[in-house]
Design an enzyme around this catalytic site. Structure first.
Site, PDB file in Angstrom:
ATOM      1  N   CYS A  33       0.814  -1.217   0.000  1.00  0.00           N
ATOM      2  CA  CYS A  33       0.000   0.000   0.000  1.00  0.00           C
ATOM      3  C   CYS A  33       0.849   1.269   0.000  1.00  0.00           C
ATOM      4  CB  CYS A  33      -1.010  -0.032   1.148  1.00  0.00           C
ATOM      5  SG  CYS A  33      -2.331   1.181   0.937  1.00  0.00           S
ATOM      6  N   HIS A  76      -3.125  -5.338   1.746  1.00  0.00           N
ATOM      7  CA  HIS A  76      -2.406  -5.507   3.024  1.00  0.00           C
ATOM      8  C   HIS A  76      -2.417  -6.960   3.490  1.00  0.00           C
ATOM      9  CE1 HIS A  76      -2.096  -1.185   3.934  1.00  0.00           C
ATOM     10  NE2 HIS A  76      -3.309  -1.074   3.424  1.00  0.00           N
ATOM     11  N   GLU A 102      -0.542  -8.240   5.486  1.00  0.00           N
ATOM     12  CA  GLU A 102      -0.166  -8.255   6.913  1.00  0.00           C
ATOM     13  C   GLU A 102      -1.383  -8.165   7.820  1.00  0.00           C
ATOM     14  OE1 GLU A 102       0.208  -5.722   4.893  1.00  0.00           O
ATOM     15  OE2 GLU A 102      -0.107  -3.805   5.909  1.00  0.00           O
TER      16      GLU A 102
END
Lengths: 196, 295
Positions: A78, A173, A175
């Protein structure tokens, strides 16, 4: 490998967890001497304007550019994708990036936070659940850039994951989902693979 | 391809991206630009900064939509805006304007003295204030995707932010050490939903990002709150009520990133000019304490 995570602002802790879960040493990078210690770097999600501002205030802009030029593997999610782009659209006035990937990235391309979404997508033949938050998309890429995933919207089809040699960027994302497959792709294929 | 907007993950994920950053209150375009140039990770649009609301009195409401639109057009970072507690129509207006986060804020004059907004009903995420864990969990139960400790807004006195961060942290640590069969009573005492109490006991943290706010006026204050476990910092009056807002804003951003490095914070603290004129929270009569709003 020693994986550095740029920890100036954003969700760097989640990337540190991902790197550790994949069996690597994970270190925060806030200073040039910390950058010199690591084999590869992750640029987290966050605010690209803030991260670029702090990187230049604390003398990290040029050292990171130099490491990218000398072949250090870097993954950006991002805001990290924006920071890896050679060209950006809709940046703040005079917004700088580290650059490295021959691409143009449009900031906040899908709209504002109310337009943020999660969606399944095909990442290199793998079905992945991706979270997009005020995400950018890749507007156009140079010949040396490989597109790894795209998302269709009313405005057309847009690249959301790209690779150029040892540089990897996603506009989503991984994560945030605890799914380590994108990180593993970075550690196992981008970091060790031959430079294209 | 399944595609979903406004999910809890997307709303909470937005707050994850703000971590390690400073969110600054702004009342006009000039201030928003100063905040962005200083490295703020977001700006908060409101009618008047808390110190002015305090000084001038009267009813404090949502900002003029024109002002919010102008601020949105002027910066590329996220724009938040405040709505009065319980004023779900102000919130609908802010959502329709494409604001990135709504702060259901005790700094504005409450519109409902019993109920907060049902925040699950919105696509836009909300941040809410809390002085303790029970209050934080009630707000999360109503759909808040981010929490900020309240502190005492508009005073420049960090002591209440400190008290609220310590309180929330201590109550989380207490839950983590309890037996499972003790959590029912803990939920009763906290006046919070059992399911959330159990989740916090298991994970040892709030299910959403926790920022701090209210009274932060110096780089040292910002770093102090980060060391107390805040994920980031809201600064309201501290910046634009000081002598040199641009320099102070950049200094607070630096101190928030390098919150454990006393040398960086010392350098950031040099030559900042005058801080805002503070008010000791202890001197404020109880009915004028904003932290006591919220139920």
């Amino acid at each position: 490998m020693k994986i550095g995570v740029l920890a100036l602002q954003g969700d760097f802790r989640e990337h540190l967890v991902a790197a550790k879960s994949a069996g690597h040493a994970a270190l925060t990078v806030r200073r040039p001497e910390e950058l010199a210690e690591v084999d590869a770097l992750i640029l987290p999600g966050g605010e690209s304007t803030t991260i670029a501002h702090l990187a230049s205030t604390f003398n990290l802009m040029q050292p990171i550019r130099d490491r990218i030029k000398s072949g250090m593997p870097v993954y950006g999610s991002c805001a990290g994708m924006i920071l890896l782009a050679d060209r950006i659209i809709d940046g703040s006035d005079g917004q700088e990036t580290f650059g490295g990937i021959d691409m143009t990235v449009r900031r906040n391309a899908f709209g504002r936070q109310v337009d943020s979404f999660e969606s399944d997508l095909d990442f290199q033949g793998v079905n992945l659940h991706a979270v997009f938050i005020r995400a950018p998309w890749v507007e156009e890429v140079g010949a040396t850039v490989e597109v790894l995933a795209t998302v269709k919207t009313a405005k057309g089809s847009h690249a959301v994951a790209v690779r150029q040699g040892r540089l990897l960027a996603t506009s989503f994302h991984p994560e945030l989902t605890g799914d380590l497959r994108v990180h593993r792709y970075f550690f196992d294929q981008v970091c060790t693979g031959a430079i294209k | 391809m399944s595609e979903a907007v406004g999910t809890a993950r997307v709303k909470r994920g937005m707050a994850e991206m703000l971590k390690g950053g400073v969110i600054m209150d702004v009342v006009n375009v000039e201030q928003a630009k100063i905040a962005q140039d200083a490295g703020a990770c977001a700006v908060m649009a409101l009618e008047r900064v808390p110190a002015d609301i305090r000084a001038q009195g009267g009813v404090a409401r949502m900002s003029d939509p024109d002002m919010i639109e102008k601020i949105k057009a002027a910066v590329t970072i996220p724009v938040m805006a405040k709505a009065r507690i319980g004023h779900f129509v102000e919130a609908r207006i802010l959502e329709s304007l494409g604001v990135d986060y709504i702060d259901e804020s005790e700094v504005l004059t409450p519109a409902d003295f019993e109920n907060h907004i049902d925040k699950w009903d919105f696509k836009v995420p909300f941040v809410c204030g809390a002085t303790n864990l029970g209050e934080a969990l009630r707000r999360i139960n109503e759909g808040a995707a981010m929490i900020r400790s309240k502190g005492e807004a508009g005073t420049g006195d960090v002591s209440n932010a400190m008290m609220h961060m310590r309180k929330i942290g201590a109550e989380i640590r207490r839950l983590s050490s309890m037996r499972e069969d003790e959590l029912y009573v803990a939920a009763k005492e906290l006046q919070a939903p059992y399911a959330l109490v159990k989740e916090v006991a298991e994970t040892g943290k709030l299910p959403v990002v926790l920022f701090t706010a209210g009274g932060i006026a110096t780089p040292a204050d910002a770093a102090l709150m980060m060391q107390m476990g805040a994920d980031g910092v809201f600064i309201g009056s501290g910046i634009f009520k000081s002598g040199d807002p641009a320099t102070r804003a950049a200094a607070c951003v630096k101190a928030t990133t390098f919150f454990e490095d006393a040398k960086v914070i010392a350098d950031a603290s040099r030559g900042l000019g005058e801080a805002m004129v503070g008010i000791n929270v202890a001197d404020l009569p109880a009915p004028h304490r904003l932290a006591e709003r919220g139920w």
